[in-house]
Design a protein around this motif. Structure first.
Motif, PDB file in Angstrom:
ATOM      1  N   GLY A  14      52.795  43.275  29.951  1.00 54.25           N
ATOM      2  CA  GLY A  14      53.036  42.719  31.282  1.00 54.25           C
ATOM      3  C   GLY A  14      52.863  43.762  32.351  1.00 54.25           C
ATOM      4  O   GLY A  14      52.420  44.878  32.081  1.00 54.25           O
ATOM      5  N   TYR A  15      53.171  43.367  33.559  1.00 54.64           N
ATOM      6  CA  TYR A  15      53.042  44.259  34.711  1.00 54.64           C
ATOM      7  C   TYR A  15      54.329  44.207  35.515  1.00 54.64           C
ATOM      8  O   TYR A  15      55.034  43.196  35.494  1.00 54.64           O
ATOM      9  N   GLY A  16      54.580  45.287  36.230  1.00 54.35           N
ATOM     10  CA  GLY A  16      55.712  45.339  37.145  1.00 54.35           C
ATOM     11  C   GLY A  16      57.034  45.360  36.414  1.00 54.35           C
ATOM     12  O   GLY A  16      57.093  45.386  35.174  1.00 54.35           O
ATOM     13  N   GLN A  21      58.350  41.053  37.703  1.00 52.40           N
ATOM     14  CA  GLN A  21      57.733  41.222  36.400  1.00 52.40           C
ATOM     15  C   GLN A  21      56.810  40.047  36.062  1.00 52.40           C
ATOM     16  O   GLN A  21      57.149  38.889  36.305  1.00 52.40           O
ATOM     17  N   VAL A  22      55.637  40.381  35.541  1.00 54.43           N
ATOM     18  CA  VAL A  22      54.671  39.364  35.133  1.00 54.43           C
ATOM     19  C   VAL A  22      54.381  39.566  33.652  1.00 54.43           C
ATOM     20  O   VAL A  22      54.093  40.671  33.230  1.00 54.43           O
ATOM     21  N   THR A  23      54.485  38.509  32.877  1.00 56.04           N
ATOM     22  CA  THR A  23      54.108  38.617  31.469  1.00 56.04           C
ATOM     23  C   THR A  23      52.652  38.191  31.337  1.00 56.04           C
ATOM     24  O   THR A  23      52.284  37.103  31.769  1.00 56.04           O
ATOM     25  N   ALA A  24      51.824  39.070  30.763  1.00 60.69           N
ATOM     26  CA  ALA A  24      50.396  38.768  30.653  1.00 60.69           C
ATOM     27  C   ALA A  24      50.002  38.403  29.227  1.00 60.69           C
ATOM     28  O   ALA A  24      49.051  37.651  29.019  1.00 60.69           O
ATOM     29  N   LEU A  25      50.707  38.941  28.237  1.00 58.11           N
ATOM     30  CA  LEU A  25      50.415  38.622  26.838  1.00 58.11           C
ATOM     31  C   LEU A  25      51.735  38.345  26.111  1.00 58.11           C
ATOM     32  O   LEU A  25      52.710  39.077  26.285  1.00 58.11           O
ATOM     33  N   GLY A  42      38.824  32.208  27.875  1.00 55.80           N
ATOM     34  CA  GLY A  42      39.980  31.652  28.569  1.00 55.80           C
ATOM     35  C   GLY A  42      39.783  31.701  30.065  1.00 55.80           C
ATOM     36  O   GLY A  42      38.919  32.426  30.552  1.00 55.80           O
ATOM     37  N   PRO A  43      40.583  30.919  30.789  1.00 54.01           N
ATOM     38  CA  PRO A  43      40.427  30.869  32.252  1.00 54.01           C
ATOM     39  C   PRO A  43      40.941  32.147  32.916  1.00 54.01           C
ATOM     40  O   PRO A  43      41.529  32.998  32.244  1.00 54.01           O
ATOM     41  N   ASN A  44      40.735  32.281  34.211  1.00 56.40           N
ATOM     42  CA  ASN A  44      41.251  33.428  34.962  1.00 56.40           C
ATOM     43  C   ASN A  44      42.758  33.518  34.815  1.00 56.40           C
ATOM     44  O   ASN A  44      43.449  32.514  34.878  1.00 56.40           O
ATOM     45  N   GLY A  45      43.228  34.732  34.592  1.00 58.75           N
ATOM     46  CA  GLY A  45      44.664  34.946  34.484  1.00 58.75           C
ATOM     47  C   GLY A  45      45.214  34.705  33.097  1.00 58.75           C
ATOM     48  O   GLY A  45      46.416  34.799  32.862  1.00 58.75           O
ATOM     49  N   ALA A  46      44.324  34.410  32.128  1.00 55.19           N
ATOM     50  CA  ALA A  46      44.775  34.107  30.776  1.00 55.19           C
ATOM     51  C   ALA A  46      45.332  35.339  30.060  1.00 55.19           C
ATOM     52  O   ALA A  46      46.165  35.230  29.163  1.00 55.19           O
ATOM     53  N   GLY A  47      44.852  36.533  30.472  1.00 49.99           N
ATOM     54  CA  GLY A  47      45.309  37.752  29.807  1.00 49.99           C
ATOM     55  C   GLY A  47      44.193  38.494  29.083  1.00 49.99           C
ATOM     56  O   GLY A  47      44.450  39.470  28.368  1.00 49.99           O
ATOM     57  N   LYS A  48      42.951  38.077  29.263  1.00 50.76           N
ATOM     58  CA  LYS A  48      41.812  38.695  28.573  1.00 50.76           C
ATOM     59  C   LYS A  48      41.680  40.169  28.930  1.00 50.76           C
ATOM     60  O   LYS A  48      41.558  41.037  28.055  1.00 50.76           O
ATOM     61  N   THR A  49      41.667  40.450  30.233  1.00 50.15           N
ATOM     62  CA  THR A  49      41.485  41.832  30.681  1.00 50.15           C
ATOM     63  C   THR A  49      42.653  42.705  30.211  1.00 50.15           C
ATOM     64  O   THR A  49      42.458  43.847  29.802  1.00 50.15           O
ATOM     65  N   THR A  50      43.840  42.144  30.232  1.00 49.70           N
ATOM     66  CA  THR A  50      45.012  42.901  29.788  1.00 49.70           C
ATOM     67  C   THR A  50      44.896  43.253  28.308  1.00 49.70           C
ATOM     68  O   THR A  50      45.213  44.383  27.899  1.00 49.70           O
ATOM     69  N   LEU A  51      44.421  42.297  27.506  1.00 56.50           N
ATOM     70  CA  LEU A  51      44.275  42.573  26.081  1.00 56.50           C
ATOM     71  C   LEU A  51      43.254  43.689  25.864  1.00 56.50           C
ATOM     72  O   LEU A  51      43.474  44.606  25.053  1.00 56.50           O
TER      73      LEU A  51
ATOM     74  N   ARG B 246      48.180  51.966  42.631  1.00 56.76           N
ATOM     75  CA  ARG B 246      49.354  51.107  42.558  1.00 56.76           C
ATOM     76  C   ARG B 246      48.965  49.703  43.008  1.00 56.76           C
ATOM     77  O   ARG B 246      48.226  49.531  43.956  1.00 56.76           O
ATOM     78  N   THR B 247      49.491  48.686  42.315  1.00 62.40           N
ATOM     79  CA  THR B 247      49.237  47.326  42.791  1.00 62.40           C
ATOM     80  C   THR B 247      50.555  46.698  43.203  1.00 62.40           C
ATOM     81  O   THR B 247      51.590  47.007  42.647  1.00 62.40           O
ATOM     82  N   ALA B 248      50.464  45.828  44.147  1.00 62.76           N
ATOM     83  CA  ALA B 248      51.608  45.060  44.656  1.00 62.76           C
ATOM     84  C   ALA B 248      52.829  45.927  44.978  1.00 62.76           C
ATOM     85  O   ALA B 248      53.439  46.506  44.160  1.00 62.76           O
TER      86      ALA B 248
HETATM   87  N1  LIG Z   1      47.661  45.074  37.893  1.00 59.84           N
HETATM   88  C1  LIG Z   1      48.359  43.941  37.795  1.00 59.84           C
HETATM   89  N2  LIG Z   1      49.574  43.826  38.373  1.00 59.84           N
HETATM   90  C2  LIG Z   1      50.285  42.690  38.263  1.00 59.84           C
HETATM   91  N3  LIG Z   1      49.898  41.613  37.574  1.00 59.84           N
HETATM   92  C3  LIG Z   1      48.693  41.657  36.975  1.00 59.84           C
HETATM   93  C4  LIG Z   1      47.868  42.822  37.042  1.00 59.84           C
HETATM   94  N4  LIG Z   1      46.745  42.584  36.342  1.00 59.84           N
HETATM   95  C5  LIG Z   1      46.866  41.331  35.860  1.00 59.84           C
HETATM   96  N5  LIG Z   1      48.021  40.775  36.235  1.00 59.84           N
HETATM   97  C6  LIG Z   1      48.514  39.415  35.863  1.00 59.84           C
HETATM   98  O1  LIG Z   1      48.505  39.335  34.464  1.00 59.84           O
HETATM   99  C7  LIG Z   1      48.004  38.074  34.038  1.00 59.84           C
HETATM  100  C8  LIG Z   1      46.783  38.262  33.147  1.00 59.84           C
HETATM  101  O2  LIG Z   1      45.739  38.812  33.923  1.00 59.84           O
HETATM  102  P1  LIG Z   1      44.356  39.280  33.284  1.00 59.84           P
HETATM  103  O3  LIG Z   1      44.629  40.015  32.034  1.00 59.84           O
HETATM  104  O4  LIG Z   1      43.612  39.991  34.352  1.00 59.84           O
HETATM  105  O5  LIG Z   1      43.685  37.880  32.954  1.00 59.84           O
HETATM  106  P2  LIG Z   1      42.140  37.500  32.755  1.00 59.84           P
HETATM  107  O6  LIG Z   1      41.372  38.756  32.515  1.00 59.84           O
HETATM  108  O7  LIG Z   1      42.133  36.580  31.594  1.00 59.84           O
HETATM  109  O8  LIG Z   1      41.714  36.815  34.001  1.00 59.84           O
HETATM  110  C9  LIG Z   1      47.738  37.282  35.292  1.00 59.84           C
HETATM  111  O9  LIG Z   1      48.867  36.491  35.560  1.00 59.84           O
HETATM  112  C10 LIG Z   1      47.572  38.333  36.345  1.00 59.84           C
HETATM  113  O10 LIG Z   1      47.955  37.850  37.592  1.00 59.84           O
END
Ligand SMILES: Nc1ncnc2c1ncn2[C@@H]1O[C@H](COP(=O)(O)OP(=O)(O)O)[C@@H](O)[C@H]1O
Ligand SMILES: [Mg+2]
Lengths: 306, 248
Positions: A14-16, A21-25, A42-51, B246-248
């Motif tokens: 997650g982030y933050g 706090q945001v849970t991404a995976l 998966g759609p935008n925001g699914a968590g692909k980039t985070t993985l 830093r984000t947000a």
């Molecule tokens: N740097 C960040 N700070 C806060 N939240 C983030 C950050 N990057 C991604 N997120 C959140 O994490 C979730 C997954 O994002 P991401 O992995 O980028 O998805 P995808 O690549 O599938 O579009 C989303 O809800 C996104 O808003």
């Protein structure tokens, strides 16, 4: 089965912190075998980039365990070729210089000839002396892809590699990826294009809201969900009779067309034809659509992908 | 080694190809010398410039560290360039080492330009010994300036913010640390504060070395002060260093 080259077990990230706090995976588990082209769909925001970031040693998971080529991600960076979703290169360097520098980061010394070959493969021969900041978005993205394979990596991770490309360039990139696959490399890509996943990937994972909804080859996923083919025929027949035909699961009229859901079009089609003949009618138009990943996504998440 | 040298070359190229750095590091100090020479020189132009030129150089090196170098790093971070570098197997120490070497090379080029202009156009008398004594002082000065600048880069979210913070510290020191105006001409309170600032130590280290080929009588003290600033700044910069904005 060989040991997976990417081994992801119950990874959460997650982030933050605190209220923001945001849970991404959420407890994602996935194994990718050596030599696969694997797609994260998966759609935008699914968590692909985070993985991907977790696998690339750029993001630390909050839980679970993952290894890349048997090592912790931070120690496996040298084995990876990486293209990040957001392309950011050293703007004031030329294409040639950039390939040289990024390969050097992996201790790979490219010859002029190797650089030329890479540029040509990605359609950038004419951009060889252009600075990155002078290139179009598509050219920059292709350059980022060339950089991703410049270090001759064992594993290639590409985040939406064809997002900014026109259909022609997209097909060229697919060809390059197939070539890399034939060389025995493992390729992990993210996409939200069904077409791309079906055209390229041996297996895909459908990911939504940080969770894996299904894993397998596109065909297996679709078959596993028991999704049915759709037959559309321009003919007027009594619904009750059609419903009684073999393998038919539902029937309705949409405008001029009879729309039939069938679990086995091979048996439904001849029966439909026979019924029409028997009733003295002619089917003037017919189409068959096999269930796709798009339907699978809809069935799994209740939403359409794009 | 190939990895480090190639990265250093790349860092150097992005500096010398940056238009604003070209202006501030090469054109601006010359411009300052021309202005000061035209307005304040009086009868003894060469004598005045012998005092002025080292001040312009030291001041420019400080500005480069605080503003140019800090904002360049901040921009690389904000744009995501550092993120891509982080995905490669290089260590952050390699990146920073390459960056500092490129910065020092840039600073030495500034020194060459300023000295050549001073000698050729203003009749500043320099013998080779001056250069030998001045070289280490110039390097010490620019390294301190870069270290201070990287603290700024560690806290600035965007390049614009780094420029603003850097300018605050640069302009704050410009006239009160003996760089562009003799500190004796300043009010008492400035004469109390000025000598504790890094700019003052930079001026005292570079000026006598470049102008006369000698070290300042209190050079150990100035060097020590600057070393303390550098070490503290490096410690903070290392703590604050991030690959990612830093984000947000
Ligand atoms: N740097 C960040 N700070 C806060 N939240 C983030 C950050 N990057 C991604 N997120 C959140 O994490 C979730 C997954 O994002 P991401 O992995 O980028 O998805 P995808 O690549 O599938 O579009 C989303 O809800 C996104 O808003
Ligand atoms: Mg993404």
């Amino acid at each position: 089965m060989t040991a997976p080259i990417l081994d992801i077990e119950a990874v959460s990230a997650g982030y933050g912190s605190g209220s923001r706090q945001v849970t991404a995976l959420r407890e994602v588990s996935l194994q990718v075998q050596p030599g696969e082209i694997f797609g994260l769909l998966g759609p935008n925001g699914a968590g692909k980039t985070t993985l991907l970031a977790c696998l690339q040693g750029l993001h630390t998971p909050t839980g679970g365990r993952l290894t890349v080529a048997g090592r912790p991600p931070r120690e496996a960076k040298g084995a990876l070729g990486v293209q990040l979703q957001k392309t950011a290169l050293l703007d004031d360097l030329s294409a040639t210089e950039l390939l040289e520098v990024y390969a050097a980061l992996y201790d790979v010394r490219l010859t002029g000839e190797q650089i030329d070959t890479l540029l040509e493969r990605f359609g950038l021969s004419e951009q060889r002396n252009k600075f990155a900041r002078q290139m179009s978005g598509g050219q920059q993205q292709r350059l980022a892809l060339a950089i991703a394979v410049a270090n001759d990596p064992q594993i290639v991770m590409l985040d939406e590699p064809t997002a900014a490309l026109d259909p022609h360039a997209r097909r060229d990139v697919w060809d390059v990826l197939r070539g890399l696959h034939e060389d025995g490399r493992t390729i992990l890509i993210t996409t939200h294009s069904m077409e791309e996943a079906e055209a390229l990937c041996g297996r895909v994972a459908i990911i939504d809201q940080g969770q894996i909804m299904a894993v397998g080859s596109p065909a297996t996923i679709v078959a596993g969900l028991g999704l049915h083919a759709t037959l559309k025929a321009a003919i007027d027949l009594p619904l009750e009779t059609v419903r009684g035909l073999p393998a038919v699961t539902s029937v309705r009229y949409t405008g001029q067309h009879l729309e039939i859901q069938s679990s086995s079009p091979q048996s439904t089609l001849p029966a439909l034809h026979a019924l029409a003949t028997q009733q003295g009618k002619v089917i003037t138009e017919i189409s068959l659509r096999q269930p796709s990943l798009e339907d699978a996504f809809l069935a799994l998440t209740g939403r359409s992908l794009n | 080694m190939y990895r480090f040298l190639t990265l250093t070359k790349a860092m150097f190229l992005i500096h010398v190809r940056d238009r604003s750095l070209l202006f501030w590091n090469f054109a601006f100090p010359v411009f300052l010398m021309v202005i000061y020479g035209a307005i304040f020189a009086g009868d003894d132009l060469a004598g005045f410039m012998t005092w002025m030129m080292p001040g312009v150089l030291a001041g420019n090196l400080m500005a480069f560290g605080l503003i140019g170098s800090s904002s360049m790093m901040t921009e690389l971070r904000a744009k995501g360039v550092l993120r891509r570098l982080q995905a490669s197997p290089i260590a952050s120490s390699d990146l920073i080492g390459a960056y500092v070497i490129a910065n020092v090379a840039m600073a030495l080029m500034t020194a060459v330009v300023v000295i050549v202009v001073g000698v050729l156009f203003y009749g500043v008398a320099l013998n080779p010994l001056n250069l030998v004594v001045a070289l280490p002082m110039i390097v010490v000065t620019v390294v301190a300036a870069i270290a201070l600048g990287q603290v700024i880069s560690g806290i600035a979210p965007r390049a614009g913010a780094a420029v603003a913070i850097g300018q605050l510290f640069y302009f704050g020191q410009m006239f009160i640390t003996d760089l562009f105006m003799p500190i004796e001409m300043m009010p008492d309170w400035v004469q109390q504060i000025g000598p504790w600032l890094p700019g003052y130590a930079m001026a005292q280290l570079v000026r006598p070395a470049l102008a006369e080929g000698v070290l300042h009588a209190d050079w150990v003290q100035h060097l020590f002060l600057l070393a303390v600033y550098t070490v503290v700044a490096l410690f903070l910069a290392a703590r604050l260093f991030k690959w990612e904005a830093r984000t947000a």
